[in-house]
Write a protein that holds these residues in place. Sequence first.
Motif, PDB file in Angstrom:
ATOM      1  N   SER A  64       0.810  -1.601   0.373  1.00 16.90           N
ATOM      2  CA  SER A  64      -0.446   0.268   0.278  1.00 16.90           C
ATOM      3  C   SER A  64       1.000   1.054   0.115  1.00 16.90           C
ATOM      4  O   SER A  64       0.427   2.025  -0.852  1.00 16.90           O
ATOM      5  N   GLU A  67       2.922   1.408  -3.030  1.00 13.37           N
ATOM      6  CA  GLU A  67       1.284   2.284  -4.274  1.00 13.37           C
ATOM      7  C   GLU A  67       1.390   3.522  -4.103  1.00 13.37           C
ATOM      8  O   GLU A  67       1.376   4.266  -5.436  1.00 13.37           O
ATOM      9  N   ARG A  68       1.476   3.776  -3.344  1.00 11.49           N
ATOM     10  CA  ARG A  68       1.025   5.908  -2.813  1.00 11.49           C
ATOM     11  C   ARG A  68       2.298   6.485  -3.164  1.00 11.49           C
ATOM     12  O   ARG A  68       2.075   7.318  -3.826  1.00 11.49           O
ATOM     13  N   LYS A  70       4.572   5.307  -5.191  1.00 14.01           N
ATOM     14  CA  LYS A  70       4.477   5.235  -6.978  1.00 14.01           C
ATOM     15  C   LYS A  70       3.157   6.287  -7.578  1.00 14.01           C
ATOM     16  O   LYS A  70       3.562   6.968  -8.924  1.00 14.01           O
TER      17      LYS A  70
END
Length: 278
Positions: A64, A67-68, A70
């Motif tokens: 998570s 992903e943030r 990125k």
Amino acid sequence: MNNAFDDMILNVTDTTTEPEDYAGKDGLLYCGKCHKPKEAYFPEGKTLFGRDRHPAECECQRASREEREKAIRHREHLQTVDRLKEKGFTDRSMRAWTFENDNGRTPQMKYARHYVEHWEEMKADNTGYLLWGGVGTGKSYFAGCIANALMEKEISVCMTNFSAILNDLKSGFDDKNAYIGQLCRYPLLIIDDFGMERDTSYGLEQLYNVIDSRYRSRKPLIVTTNLTLQELQNPEDTAHSRIYDRVLEMCVPVHFSGESYRKEQAQARIEKFRERLQ
């Protein structure tokens, strides 16, 4: 130590739990989804404010977070590219001159892709392109593809024409050397419609100053021109000769031949209009 600071420390050392989380045999809290520990013991039995453990990332939390991060990097990249294109193009329509939008009808486009793929070598060798040929044969689009592709890599490029440069020099910039120096700071400078400028002594002098300064800065230059290679190699006078000699020394000639795309598009519009009338 005040209560606010105590609360902050406790929040830092506290582990976020979810309903499906569970305690493992080692006494640590485990993620109920990926089954990895969400806590870790302090080394050698050390404690912090009475606690013997600290939060740790399970696989879910790591994924998570990545992903943030990125998404943040992608947003920042888009903002950087947008700033580069806003500053580097004199016309917003140039943003659409990309490899993705290419119609595949320009065989020379392979040289544009090669230039982008080998940009570091081109920059180190101070190698540019002289794109010459008839009107509407794709020279400007070719140059725009290079500019857009490099800007997508967050490399600063300026694509302009000498009329715009001359207008800037005449109107908004008192220090002409500073303005020309600004052009030379771009890793790549593209001058579109080279040779179409007015043949005044002032205009030719400023054109020479820009080209010569770029030459001395040892940074690559790309120019597009409707002049023939023979005209460039056999200038009419000394003023043009010293400009063209610099360009030919810095730029590899690439010839664009064939029918004008603009004429074809105009003819296609005429034919379409005739079909509607019929």
